[in-house]
Scaffold this motif. Structure first.
Motif, PDB file in Angstrom:
ATOM      1  N   UNK A  14      44.320  32.812  28.862  1.00 44.29           N
ATOM      2  CA  UNK A  14      43.594  31.583  29.207  1.00 44.29           C
ATOM      3  C   UNK A  14      43.064  31.631  30.640  1.00 44.29           C
ATOM      4  N   UNK A  15      43.880  32.157  31.558  1.00 48.13           N
ATOM      5  CA  UNK A  15      43.529  32.121  32.970  1.00 48.13           C
ATOM      6  C   UNK A  15      42.935  33.423  33.488  1.00 48.13           C
ATOM      7  N   UNK A  16      42.618  34.365  32.597  1.00 46.17           N
ATOM      8  CA  UNK A  16      42.177  35.679  33.081  1.00 46.17           C
ATOM      9  C   UNK A  16      40.942  35.616  33.980  1.00 46.17           C
ATOM     10  N   UNK A  17      39.912  34.811  33.679  1.00 44.35           N
ATOM     11  CA  UNK A  17      38.760  34.767  34.600  1.00 44.35           C
ATOM     12  C   UNK A  17      39.164  34.412  36.019  1.00 44.35           C
ATOM     13  N   UNK A  18      40.073  33.453  36.163  1.00 46.48           N
ATOM     14  CA  UNK A  18      40.542  33.077  37.496  1.00 46.48           C
ATOM     15  C   UNK A  18      41.391  34.172  38.115  1.00 46.48           C
ATOM     16  N   UNK A  19      42.304  34.741  37.323  1.00 51.03           N
ATOM     17  CA  UNK A  19      43.174  35.806  37.836  1.00 51.03           C
ATOM     18  C   UNK A  19      42.355  37.018  38.264  1.00 51.03           C
ATOM     19  N   UNK A  20      41.311  37.350  37.509  1.00 40.99           N
ATOM     20  CA  UNK A  20      40.487  38.513  37.839  1.00 40.99           C
ATOM     21  C   UNK A  20      39.791  38.333  39.180  1.00 40.99           C
ATOM     22  N   UNK A  21      39.380  37.109  39.501  1.00 41.10           N
ATOM     23  CA  UNK A  21      38.702  36.851  40.770  1.00 41.10           C
ATOM     24  C   UNK A  21      39.668  36.841  41.950  1.00 41.10           C
ATOM     25  N   UNK A  22      40.921  36.481  41.695  1.00 40.57           N
ATOM     26  CA  UNK A  22      41.886  36.329  42.787  1.00 40.57           C
ATOM     27  C   UNK A  22      42.894  37.464  42.871  1.00 40.57           C
ATOM     28  N   UNK A  23      42.747  38.487  42.021  1.00 42.05           N
ATOM     29  CA  UNK A  23      43.767  39.521  41.931  1.00 42.05           C
ATOM     30  C   UNK A  23      43.950  40.273  43.247  1.00 42.05           C
ATOM     31  N   UNK A  24      42.904  40.420  44.024  1.00 44.12           N
ATOM     32  CA  UNK A  24      42.996  41.140  45.299  1.00 44.12           C
ATOM     33  C   UNK A  24      43.858  40.402  46.312  1.00 44.12           C
ATOM     34  N   UNK A  25      44.032  39.081  46.130  1.00 47.45           N
ATOM     35  CA  UNK A  25      44.825  38.286  47.064  1.00 47.45           C
ATOM     36  C   UNK A  25      46.295  38.179  46.645  1.00 47.45           C
ATOM     37  N   UNK A  26      46.649  38.865  45.590  1.00 45.50           N
ATOM     38  CA  UNK A  26      48.043  38.875  45.083  1.00 45.50           C
ATOM     39  C   UNK A  26      48.584  37.461  44.884  1.00 45.50           C
ATOM     40  N   UNK A  27      47.965  36.648  44.078  1.00 47.63           N
ATOM     41  CA  UNK A  27      48.491  35.285  43.865  1.00 47.63           C
ATOM     42  C   UNK A  27      49.887  35.328  43.251  1.00 47.63           C
ATOM     43  N   UNK A  28      50.674  34.306  43.577  1.00 43.12           N
ATOM     44  CA  UNK A  28      52.063  34.287  43.136  1.00 43.12           C
ATOM     45  C   UNK A  28      52.177  34.279  41.617  1.00 43.12           C
ATOM     46  N   UNK A  29      51.323  33.502  40.948  1.00 45.53           N
ATOM     47  CA  UNK A  29      51.426  33.441  39.490  1.00 45.53           C
ATOM     48  C   UNK A  29      51.100  34.795  38.858  1.00 45.53           C
ATOM     49  N   UNK A  30      50.141  35.526  39.427  1.00 46.05           N
ATOM     50  CA  UNK A  30      49.825  36.855  38.902  1.00 46.05           C
ATOM     51  C   UNK A  30      51.000  37.805  39.075  1.00 46.05           C
ATOM     52  N   UNK A  31      51.694  37.731  40.221  1.00 51.89           N
ATOM     53  CA  UNK A  31      52.847  38.599  40.456  1.00 51.89           C
ATOM     54  C   UNK A  31      53.977  38.293  39.478  1.00 51.89           C
ATOM     55  N   UNK A  32      54.265  37.015  39.267  1.00 56.70           N
ATOM     56  CA  UNK A  32      55.358  36.632  38.361  1.00 56.70           C
ATOM     57  C   UNK A  32      55.045  37.066  36.933  1.00 56.70           C
ATOM     58  N   UNK A  33      53.825  36.777  36.482  1.00 59.21           N
ATOM     59  CA  UNK A  33      53.422  37.140  35.124  1.00 59.21           C
ATOM     60  C   UNK A  33      53.462  38.655  34.941  1.00 59.21           C
ATOM     61  N   UNK A  34      53.031  39.408  35.940  1.00 56.34           N
ATOM     62  CA  UNK A  34      53.007  40.869  35.839  1.00 56.34           C
ATOM     63  C   UNK A  34      54.416  41.425  35.681  1.00 56.34           C
TER      64      UNK A  34
END
Length: 347
Positions: A98-118
């Motif tokens: 659901x959130x991939x478009x947002x995660x793809x744009x912010x992935x370089x900034x290492x967002x906390x939600x991306x780290x936890x999900x990964x």
């Protein structure tokens, strides 16, 4: 989840959970067929490839933790931790979808939600792989993970890039060149479609036909029971691409035949195991690896099929010769004619 490993573990669940497994298996198959047929665009649902793959991953993780026990001989009911892992894997994957478009744009900034999900997805996938394929593949994966993390310390031509742990974790889970990349795309689309068509042929009598035609053609020669196993496994392997399902489908007939003909239990099991393993080499299916090869080599799948024909033929020719020599050595005769089906009724 077409492998028999799941078939052997699903009965440990109660009826509602068995129904839940069936629902998710149907959704997985339907989702794959819908993507292959481009039905999503037809109804106006435009998705990134990664969104589709993440959604499919959620279904796979749910099925894995509902059907594969923690230990080989699992409990009689679904443990709470397996239920929790199935739910967490499903939610985490669909969050990515659901959130991939947002995660793809912010992935370089290492967002906390991306780290936890990964981290959650990678841990659940590793454990799922261990349950489905054993510890060896997990050890190989961890070795390459360690190389990616500390490869820059290796001198010479094998030196790697200096990666931060956070970048590696997020990259493995969310990058289109890693988890949500070509191999998973092939598995979630092409392979499932081929397996579905193979199962349709199997359930409509294909397995019985292959075994029957092998018995009518090979049973009248010395060591006929072993030659039946070789012929039937090569035919069924062409639509299954799986050694395990090959053994289960043809072995239940050929192994007792070989035992009755005079083969030892060890020889009968070995012949059936080797014959069924060759099913992964037999075109046109050949398992998921053949589709990955075609995609990476950027060649038509028909070229891979043609390249595999000669090795597959030589494999079964060698096995056929070995079974004939073994029959001559041990004096194993042909199967009685009255036990063999007639070729014309089988056809």
């Amino acid at each position: 989840m077409t492998d028999t490993a799941s078939d052997q573990t699903v009965p440990r669940l109660n009826r509602p959970l068995n129904g839940l497994v069936s629902v998710f298996a149907i959704l997985l198959t339907f989702g794959s067929i819908a993507w292959a047929a481009d039905w999503y665009n037809a109804v106006g649902l435009v998705l990134y490839n990664e969104q589709f793959l993440a959604a499919m991953l959620g279904l796979v993780l749910m099925l894995a933790y509902l059907t594969l026990p923690l230990r080989k001989h699992g409990e009689g009911k679904l443990p709470w931790y397996d239920a929790a892992a199935a739910l967490v894997g499903f939610v985490a994957s669909w969050y990515v979808a659901i959130e991939f478009p947002t995660l793809a744009n912010e992935i370089a900034y290492r967002p906390l939600d991306a780290m936890i999900i990964s981290v959650v997805l990678l841990l659940l996938i590793l454990e799922g792989v261990r349950r489905a394929a054993g510890p060896v593949l997990v050890i190989i994966l961890l070795f390459f993970f360690a190389y990616a993390l500390w490869g820059h310390l290796i001198p010479g031509k094998l030196t790697g890039r200096n990666l931060q742990l956070e970048d590696l974790l997020i990259g493995l889970a969310l990058d289109p060149q890693a988890l949500l990349g070509i191999p998973m795309k092939i598995g979630a689309t092409v392979v499932i479609s081929f397996l579905l068509l193979g199962q349709v042929l199997f359930l409509s009598g294909g397995s019985g036909f292959f075994t029957g035609i092998a018995m009518s053609g090979m049973g009248r020669y010395r060591g006929g029971s072993a030659k039946i196993a070789v012929a039937a496994s090569s035919l069924f392997g062409s639509i299954s691409g799986s050694a395990v399902s090959n053994v289960v489908s043809t072995g239940v007939i050929t192994i007792p035949l070989m035992r009755d003909s005079g083969y030892t239990a060890e020889s009968a099991g070995a012949i059936e195991a080797v014959a069924s393993t060759g099913g992964q080499l037999m075109p046109p299916l050949m398992g998921a690896s053949a589709f990955v090869m075609a995609e990476f080599l950027e060649v038509p799948y028909a070229d891979v099929v043609l390249a595999a024909l000669i090795p597959a033929f030589l494999y079964y020719l060698a096995l056929f010769v070995v079974t004939d020599l073994e029959a001559a050595k041990t004096g194993i005769a042909r199967i009685a004619i009255d036990k063999l089906p007639k070729a014309w009724p089988v056809l």
